[in-house]
Design a protein around this motif. Sequence first.
Motif, short mmCIF file in Angstrom:
data_model
loop_
_atom_site.label_atom_id
_atom_site.label_comp_id
_atom_site.label_asym_id
_atom_site.label_seq_id
_atom_site.Cartn_x
_atom_site.Cartn_y
_atom_site.Cartn_z
N LEU A 88 24.84 -5.38 -72.07
CA LEU A 88 25.98 -4.66 -71.48
C LEU A 88 26.89 -5.61 -70.72
CD1 LEU A 88 24.23 -1.37 -70.29
CD2 LEU A 88 25.80 -1.64 -72.21
N ASN A 89 26.30 -6.54 -69.98
CA ASN A 89 27.12 -7.52 -69.26
C ASN A 89 28.00 -8.31 -70.23
OD1 ASN A 89 26.36 -6.95 -66.64
ND2 ASN A 89 24.63 -8.37 -66.67
N LEU A 91 30.81 -5.84 -71.71
CA LEU A 91 31.82 -5.52 -70.71
C LEU A 91 32.60 -6.77 -70.33
CD1 LEU A 91 29.47 -3.13 -68.83
CD2 LEU A 91 31.72 -2.43 -69.63
N ASN A 151 28.00 6.76 -61.37
CA ASN A 151 29.29 6.92 -60.69
C ASN A 151 29.88 5.56 -60.32
OD1 ASN A 151 29.03 9.62 -60.84
ND2 ASN A 151 28.74 9.98 -58.64
N GLN A 152 29.00 4.67 -59.86
CA GLN A 152 29.46 3.37 -59.41
C GLN A 152 29.81 2.45 -60.59
OE1 GLN A 152 26.65 4.92 -57.78
NE2 GLN A 152 28.23 5.61 -56.40
N MET A 153 29.12 2.65 -61.71
CA MET A 153 29.35 1.78 -62.87
C MET A 153 30.65 2.10 -63.59
SD MET A 153 25.59 1.75 -64.60
CE MET A 153 24.11 1.39 -63.67
N ASN A 194 33.59 2.61 -62.75
CA ASN A 194 34.77 1.82 -62.36
C ASN A 194 34.86 0.51 -63.13
OD1 ASN A 194 35.80 3.59 -60.52
ND2 ASN A 194 34.86 2.61 -58.73
N SER A 195 33.72 0.05 -63.62
CA SER A 195 33.71 -1.21 -64.36
C SER A 195 33.75 -0.99 -65.87
CB SER A 195 32.44 -2.00 -64.01
OG SER A 195 32.36 -2.23 -62.63
#
Lengths: 380, 380
Positions: free
Chosen positions: B67-68, B71, B95-97, B99-100
Amino acid sequence: MKFLHTSDWHIGRYLHNQSLHNEQEAVLNQIIELALEHNVDALIVAGDIYDRSVPPATSVELLNKALNQILGLGIQVIMIAGNHDSHQRLGFGSNQMSNSGLHIIGPLTKTLCHIELKGKNSNAIFYTIPYAEPSRVRELFDCEVSTHEQAMNVLLKQIHDHDSKGLPKVVISHCFIDGAIDSESERPLSVGGADKISATLFEPFDYVALGHLHGPQYKGAEHVRYSGSPLKYSFSETNHNKSVTLVEFSCDSNKPEITLLPLTSPRDVRVIDGFLEDIIEQGKSDSNSEDYILVRLQDKHAILDAMGKLRAVYPNVLHLERAGLLANSEKTEIRRQHIKQNEMDMFSSFFTEMTGENLNTDQQALMGNLLEQLHKNKEN
Amino acid sequence: MKFLHTSDWHIGRYLHNQSLHNEQEAVLNQIIELALEHNVDALIVAGDIYDRSVPPATSVELLNKALNQILGLGIQVIMIAGNHDSHQRLGFGSNQMSNSGLHIIGPLTKTLCHIELKGKNSNAIFYTIPYAEPSRVRELFDCEVSTHEQAMNVLLKQIHDHDSKGLPKVVISHCFIDGAIDSESERPLSVGGADKISATLFEPFDYVALGHLHGPQYKGAEHVRYSGSPLKYSFSETNHNKSVTLVEFSCDSNKPEITLLPLTSPRDVRVIDGFLEDIIEQGKSDSNSEDYILVRLQDKHAILDAMGKLRAVYPNVLHLERAGLLANSEKTEIRRQHIKQNEMDMFSSFFTEMTGENLNTDQQALMGNLLEQLHKNKEN
């Protein structure tokens, strides 16, 4: 820069087979309220987020909910993995979360991890050291270290060398400081004291947010500090005053102001010592009768279903110690090889073992009669 | 809007006790290369990310790394939980992910989840439906549904009613479409066919990215489609051509162009059928001798250490079927109750059981002589 320092949440933990999920939810809510009340910029959790490497799904949900609430208040979060956490599992997606102000530090990396947080009044740099075995440090840095202290020295050198441009340096670590007071609920990091690290190593930094030990305390200097766990996780912690640590750096100083903010669990964890009758009597008017309780019974005689009787007034007695019986068995040194196989002798030694006293003449006579009758019946 | 549709990664899966970690790493790298090569805007993973609710830590690490990388290329990711995933665990920090650009959809929620992704040329709206039991839908929406189709109807109604402002509607779901072809490696969602959903329900949408079935296929209409798993996860999939699905919406049309992009595993999964001697001979010049292999032996006689002999040329034979022996035992109906305790009869029936043939007159004579000699020796 104003932040709350907490650690050792151990979400998913049980106390003597009793889930503490509800207490953990309550205390996390208190932390959120305190964060809001004190208008903090950040929340630091210094390891042992979960109690085990694979926490129950309900624990994952609980943490997720709490984090959503905190981040929703505009409060940034930094948490590091402790010795109870699975570093890889906890670290999943951390790159993606950090954009949202959630900084989860899973496995230790060779590159120094430093996070500059912007506060409403001033900034600070947070250096994160997730729990790591010396072998991991040895492997990562290709250096000769065998103790936790040697390993920490290698890691702290990176922080020493980093230029914080005058900003306060806050170190977050999960380790055992030499001379600090432990309790029964921490899992030892190593045997034979190889886990102990001198507090002096940490003193040069502006604040050190430690995790691992469950009692709030500082060691060496006031700013080298354990926040302690938010809940009592063993009966050895009954005298702890659980709290979160409020840390504030003003604009013009790198010396923080430190305040302990008390936390209270909906159910306390405590020990009641006494005789059954007294405990039951006191329980009837005890407004905290739902607390989690260890009872140390002083009664010296055998009691039928003591647990059942206690739970009628204290429903959450989790453990029962027969201190009275134990004390006796310690006092009396019965030499088993001397017990003769004669019935009277057998009963006499049993009586002594159970009560700590010898049969007196009346008791001996009564028992003699009983045995005689029994033998007569057998013969008929 | 150009995206790759894939599903059923099952990271952490084993094939007959053989970890597929290396193959999964290789095939994820291929997907990343294809995403780069085709300059896609997004990657969609339609459930069963992991093989089990608690995947090994190495699997978590593998997914994190992939995933890194994705993305890092500026490609957004949407993944939903399948029936193999723990929805709560997978959904942690989502929820926090987001945004990226990492959109992980764990548990089903009452509120419709729709994500508008911006592509280089045009946008699209992605509606995510993580796998959910009908009971979960019943509870969330307080409605009477008992089958998967009824539950899906409730969920799809929300999507129907949502105004996409002319943008293509892409539905992502993990379910079993009626009439689609399954394999041995999918875990049934329900018994007695209550898991089947008519393809017509999905046809009104512009593209439907499905997960659950491991063979790439479409059903009802070309745009209602399973990408299939990226690897063969059972010997029933040996004839599958594994691929990811490239989907492209041009600026002026809501009808997508669909292309299958082949994936190849470093080690294929295949079945070899034949006689031991022939298989060993062929193995000596087989350039893919390291493939994962199921051998169906046609030999009719007992063979000492057949697995050892096969593995000398095909080191990754994972399973051995004695098709030859099986065929015999099916053909011959030995009525056990008729076996007499006479030695000749016993041997004769054993011979038939092992070879599928009866003793001929010569064999009978030979065996008769042998038995006679044995008895003579015993008497002496």
